[in-house]
Design an enzyme around this catalytic site. Structure first.
Site, PDB file in Angstrom:
ATOM      1  N   ASP A  97       0.845  -1.183   0.000  1.00  0.00           N
ATOM      2  CA  ASP A  97       0.000   0.000   0.000  1.00  0.00           C
ATOM      3  C   ASP A  97       0.885   1.239   0.000  1.00  0.00           C
ATOM      4  O   ASP A  97       1.561   1.531   0.994  1.00  0.00           O
ATOM      5  CB  ASP A  97      -0.908  -0.020   1.232  1.00  0.00           C
ATOM      6  CG  ASP A  97      -1.829   1.192   1.315  1.00  0.00           C
ATOM      7  OD1 ASP A  97      -1.912   1.950   0.331  1.00  0.00           O
ATOM      8  OD2 ASP A  97      -2.449   1.385   2.379  1.00  0.00           O
ATOM      9  N   ASP A  99       0.669   5.145  -0.290  1.00  0.00           N
ATOM     10  CA  ASP A  99      -0.203   6.314  -0.253  1.00  0.00           C
ATOM     11  C   ASP A  99       0.649   7.556  -0.480  1.00  0.00           C
ATOM     12  O   ASP A  99       1.625   7.783   0.240  1.00  0.00           O
ATOM     13  CB  ASP A  99      -0.910   6.395   1.102  1.00  0.00           C
ATOM     14  CG  ASP A  99      -2.108   7.334   1.079  1.00  0.00           C
ATOM     15  OD1 ASP A  99      -2.027   8.378   0.399  1.00  0.00           O
ATOM     16  OD2 ASP A  99      -3.116   7.042   1.738  1.00  0.00           O
ATOM     17  N   ASP A 274       2.851   0.967   3.637  1.00  0.00           N
ATOM     18  CA  ASP A 274       2.245   0.736   4.946  1.00  0.00           C
ATOM     19  C   ASP A 274       2.389  -0.744   5.288  1.00  0.00           C
ATOM     20  O   ASP A 274       1.603  -1.581   4.831  1.00  0.00           O
ATOM     21  CB  ASP A 274       0.772   1.150   4.912  1.00  0.00           C
ATOM     22  CG  ASP A 274       0.120   1.119   6.290  1.00  0.00           C
ATOM     23  OD1 ASP A 274       0.666   0.454   7.192  1.00  0.00           O
ATOM     24  OD2 ASP A 274      -0.935   1.750   6.463  1.00  0.00           O
TER      25      ASP A 274
END
Length: 323
Positions: A97, A99, A274
């Site tokens: 992940d 972001d 993450d």
């Protein structure tokens, strides 16, 4: 037209799900396993509190979303025997992940929590590097790239990693993003972990990411245990890294300070993705094709990451219709 990443109104959500959203845009890798997955929904912008939903087929999923027009929609990375109770875990996707708002060293001027085209492009560069490592070093090929709305999800469904434990996933992530300082006295890297072999040559992969991080540093960057003088020297000498002249870079920085820098870079790299998402076997992720209502962007399965541009390929029509 400049795209404004502001929240979608309830009316705009209704228009999107009535006129634009199509269940056929939900990726096959989700539809093909729909009866084994848990789905979750956020109806009011307060988080996914409508959980443990299951659907026997795409038609039932379509009917639910068309009626509810959720603020956000999610599905599990895990496959269950009984997904409605989240019981009988079978296997889970391996997820990275990235972001854009959480990239540890951003090159844009965004305020905290905001994203722009510059940091979204930086996130794209990162997932391209992740994909290359997964392909080249691990030989993984069932890799799905998804634009999440403010970043990217890399979703891996190769059988070799689907049943991996949380601990092994953590080790894989550390390798893939260069987040573990290598032992500079040898070139062995990780060894065999459970049934999955993490490749040799770990220092090479680490230096690939270390180079990326160091080349993105600015005079205002903050790294643990790296003072301003060392940072200035790093910025002065990093031109050697553009030619992969690590020996000259290390010699000019000095071996003791170089080790301090490498330790700091490893800690920075840990924030590239993450990790909590990667090791969580029961995580739910935003459902591709649905709306990220906080920024009025579509979560989109990417067919060609090289040419993908979120400001062309993931903008709902209602955004263009705004006055």
């Amino acid at each position: 037209m400049e795209i404004e990443l502001k929240p979608a109104s309830k009316y705009e959500r209704r228009i999107f799900y009535k006129e634009e959203w199509n269940v056929k845009d939900v990726p096959d890798f989700i539809i093909d396993s729909i009866t084994s997955r848990e789905f979750g929904f956020d109806h009011y912008g307060q988080g996914p509190n409508d959980r443990y939903k299951t659907f026997p087929d795409a038609l039932r999923l379509k009917r639910f979303i068309k009626v509810k027009q959720p603020f956000a929609a999610y599905c599990s990375v895990a496959f269950y025997e009984k997904p409605k109770q989240r019981k009988g875990w079978q296997q889970s996707e391996l997820v990275f992940d990235v972001d854009a708002k959480d990239i540890p060293i951003r090159t844009c001027d965004c305020k905290e929590g905001e994203v722009c085209d510059k940091c979204l492009n930086q996130a794209k560069d990162i997932v391209l590097m992740i994909k290359d490592v997964l392909n080249d070093d691990f030989g993984l090929n069932n890799i799905n790239m998804v634009y999440s709305g403010r970043g990217y999800h890399v979703r891996v469904l190769d059988e070799e990693v689907m049943d991996a434990s949380s601990d092994l996933r953590g080790q894989i992530v550390q390798y893939v993003i260069g987040a573990k300082e290598p032992d500079l006295t040898n070139n062995l890297g990780f060894n065999n972990l459970q049934h999955f072999i993490i490749p040799y040559g770990y220092p090479y992969n680490f230096t690939r990411w270390a180079k990326y991080t160091i080349l993105h540093l600015t005079k205002d960057s903050e790294l643990d245990n790296v003072n301003k003088k060392l940072l200035r020297d790093v910025l002065k000498e990093r031109h050697f890294l553009e030619e992969d002249s690590w020996g000259l870079f290390r010699a000019n920085i000095g071996p003791i300070r170089y080790k301090r820098l490498i330790s700091a870079v490893a800690r920075v790299n840990m924030g590239i993705t993450d990790t909590k998402v990667s090791i969580d076997l029961k995580r739910i992720l935003r459902l591709p094709s649905t709306l990220h209502s906080k920024v009025s962007m579509k979560s989109t399965l990417i067919k060609n990451i090289e040419t993908f541009d979120p400001f062309d390929d993931a903008v709902p029509q209602f955004v263009y219709d705004r006055k």
